[in-house]
Enzyme design. Structure first.
Site, PDB file in Angstrom:
ATOM      1  N   ASP A  21       4.401  -2.452   2.356  1.00  0.00           N
ATOM      2  CA  ASP A  21       4.406  -3.754   1.679  1.00  0.00           C
ATOM      3  C   ASP A  21       3.373  -3.798   0.557  1.00  0.00           C
ATOM      4  O   ASP A  21       2.186  -3.607   0.780  1.00  0.00           O
ATOM      5  CB  ASP A  21       4.106  -4.808   2.750  1.00  0.00           C
ATOM      6  CG  ASP A  21       3.981  -6.230   2.212  1.00  0.00           C
ATOM      7  OD1 ASP A  21       4.291  -6.444   1.026  1.00  0.00           O
ATOM      8  OD2 ASP A  21       3.599  -7.113   2.995  1.00  0.00           O
ATOM      9  N   HIS A  59       0.700 -11.401   3.713  1.00  0.00           N
ATOM     10  CA  HIS A  59       0.800 -10.013   3.251  1.00  0.00           C
ATOM     11  C   HIS A  59      -0.576  -9.363   3.156  1.00  0.00           C
ATOM     12  O   HIS A  59      -1.590 -10.022   2.910  1.00  0.00           O
ATOM     13  CB  HIS A  59       1.494  -9.962   1.892  1.00  0.00           C
ATOM     14  CG  HIS A  59       2.875 -10.537   1.907  1.00  0.00           C
ATOM     15  ND1 HIS A  59       3.976  -9.810   2.272  1.00  0.00           N
ATOM     16  CD2 HIS A  59       3.322 -11.786   1.626  1.00  0.00           C
ATOM     17  CE1 HIS A  59       5.058 -10.577   2.205  1.00  0.00           C
ATOM     18  NE2 HIS A  59       4.688 -11.780   1.824  1.00  0.00           N
TER      19      HIS A  59
END
Length: 559
Positions: free
Chosen positions: A192, A365
């Site tokens: 990610d 994130h």
């Protein structure tokens, strides 16, 4: 030696639409199947999904679809994928239920039932591949990373993740399992990149809860909280804070209620008290300082719903003097203008506005330190940054080099790029069909560049229509030209422009009628060209010009 291809069909050089294909010999493993909500330039488009052409051409080789979590960017395109491809779907308990809701909402594949629930202890054996899962921390429970164990080493896809030592048990990362995967040997890591440029570390979930409690305590009237329905961690924090501050929650919108009901039934969202939620009928029983209004919007954007509230166009709630609007989502860069506009409208309606991002760095994130820790735990030979715009992928690539991965082993792919592992080396090896498929209502992929161009022209310059009825046999105009303009000029104050345009169209038609064998397409194109030149000379604008030419039918009356 196995032949391995890694192919992103979405999720690279964009924020969303995650979909990654891993081919091991003859088997295809699909990792996530997400959608993307469009930017404002895609006029009228509801959602964007990956191009499934390559997978449809090879559907007999697909071993399954493996999902990391239940957000739309990971499961939202599944209904469209399953419409033409019958492949089993694997995911954790909550992820599968949210995937089923997405499929049910579209009604495209009502009979599909090949869903399989997995957890961090699951190992699924295929020929030459074992698929395993490891728990990660994200803004939704039951989030996992995926590990494909092959003879050449593991291929690991993190999905959305972050590290937070204070996360509740339901959200905790399994560091031991990640370390074990790294010890066994990782060939390639897909990780990610969404927050790879961040200069700040994320606030812990515990600190976020404290901030929400403080905000609720200090608010003198109603608090209208803007969040995202699928951000179950934030919804849990709002429930807990409401209970601690002795407030009641009213949830607007059917999608929020559906997601919350699903999470509660599975034990993934815990109500601190049965009566913390109230219905619309009971709102009048509570004072303003006892209420929390939770608004999530119909998609991932609650801003439009807040604007409707401020303009008294919301079906349930209107902004009143003294309300506090609390935005608990961190908007993307592309949404900053929309948020600023929304705040202005809310202030004009009498509310005050507070954003959680004003005081805390909040994200689901990983920030750079987390990203480097993941790479150090897994020790991959090859690194592929995914999930993010190109600049985020590039920043992530620099982080990978900082922890010792040589640049020659780092790949920043575009959609459709094939990264082939063969003869002990990974290289770029061509492309497969990939791109965006636009969903407009019930239309799938029937909106192309020409349609979008026309929509933009209509939005920018309007439409100019010339309606004429002719008789080919008599060689004359029977009625018209009648000029109709919408979104171009105000006809009542543009009489000369309209009159001159009608004369131009009349002359073109009369010139063509001199030849009874004229071509309809030629006639219409000449009208467009002539009117376009004239209108541009007069206004410096180019509306969409639509000639409508009708031919009167002729017949002999019977006596």
């Amino acid at each position: 030696m196995s032949k391995i291809n890694i192919i992103p069909l979405g999720g690279v050089r964009e924020n969303g639409k995650n979909m990654y294909v891993v081919e091991v010999d003859e088997l295809i493993f699909v990792l996530d199947c997400g959608l993307l909500y469009p930017e404002s330039d895609l006029l009228g488009i509801d959602i964007v999904i990956p191009d499934f052409t390559y997978l449809e051409e090879n559907k007999n080789r697909i071993a399954g679809v493996f999902l990391t979590h239940g957000h739309e960017d990971a499961v939202g395109a599944l209904p469209y994928f399953l419409e033409n491809i019958d492949a089993p779907v694997f995911g954790t308990e909550l992820t599968i239920e949210l995937a089923k809701l997405a499929v049910k909402e579209t009604g495209l594949t009502p009979k599909f039932d090949s869903y399989h629930v997995v957890n961090e202890k699951t190992a699924i054996e295929f020929e030459n591949v074992v698929v395993k899962f490891f728990r990660t921390t994200h803004s939704i429970p039951d989030s996992v990373g995926i590990c494909l164990q092959t003879k050449e080493g593991s291929i690991v896809y993190t999905g959305d993740f972050k590290f937070d030592q204070s996360s509740p048990d339901m959200y905790k990362t399994d560091f031991a399992q990640i370390t074990s995967i790294g010890t066994d040997g990782v060939l390639a890591l897909l990780s990610d990149s969404s927050d790879a440029e961040s200069a700040l570390e994320n606030a812990s979930d515990l600190r976020v809860t404290e901030e929400i409690v403080d905000t609720f305590n200090n608010a003198e009237g109603r608090v209208i909280v803007a969040s995202i329905a699928s951000n179950i961690m934030r919804v849990q924090q709002i429930f807990d804070a409401a209970y601690q501050t002795k407030r009641k929650i009213f949830m607007t919108g059917s999608k929020l209620v559906e997601v919350v009901d699903t999470a509660i039934k599975l034990g993934k969202l815990v109500l601190p008290s049965r009566d913390v939620i109230v219905t619309e009928e009971n709102l009048d029983k509570y004072a303003d300082n006892e209420l929390i209004i939770l608004e999530t919007g119909q998609t991932v954007d609650p801003m439009q719903a807040l604007q409707r509230m401020a303009k008294n166009k919301h079906s349930q709630i209107q902004i009143a003097e003294g309300d506090l609007v609390y935005i608990t989502t961190t908007p993307s860069t592309s949404m900053e203008t929309v948020v600023a506009k929304t705040k202005n409208i809310l202030y004009r309606a009498g509310a005050t506005v507070k954003e959680i991002s004003d005081t805390l760095k909040v994200s689901g994130h990983a920030t750079p330190n987390d990203l480097k820790l993941m790479m150090n735990l897994l020790q991959p030979k090859y690194f592929i940054p995914v999930q993010g715009e190109y600049r985020f992928q590039a920043a992530h690539a620099e982080l990978a080099n900082e922890v010792g991965i040589p640049y020659k082993n780092i790949f920043i792919p575009g959609k459709g790029d094939i990264m082939e592992y063969k003869d002990g080396r990974m290289r770029m090896a061509g492309q497969v069909p990939a791109g965006n498929v636009l969903i407009d209502g019930i239309g799938v992929g029937d909106i192309g560049n020409i349609v979008l161009r026309d929509r933009k022209l209509l939005a920018d310059n309007g439409i100019f229509i010339a309606v004429i009825t002719i008789s080919r046999r008599q060689g004359k105009i029977l009625s018209g030209p009648e000029i109709i303009s919408r979104g171009f000029v105000y006809m009542k104050v543009s009489e000369d422009l309209i009159k001159n345009s009608a004369e131009i169209a009349r002359k073109v038609v009369e010139d063509n009628l001199k030849n009874k064998d004229f071509e309809w397409a030629t006639l219409k194109q000449e009208i467009r060209d002539s009117l376009s030149r004239y209108l541009f000379e007069e206004t410096k604008r180019r509306p969409v010009i639509l000639p409508i030419i009708m031919e009167a039918s002729s017949y002999t009356k019977k006596r």
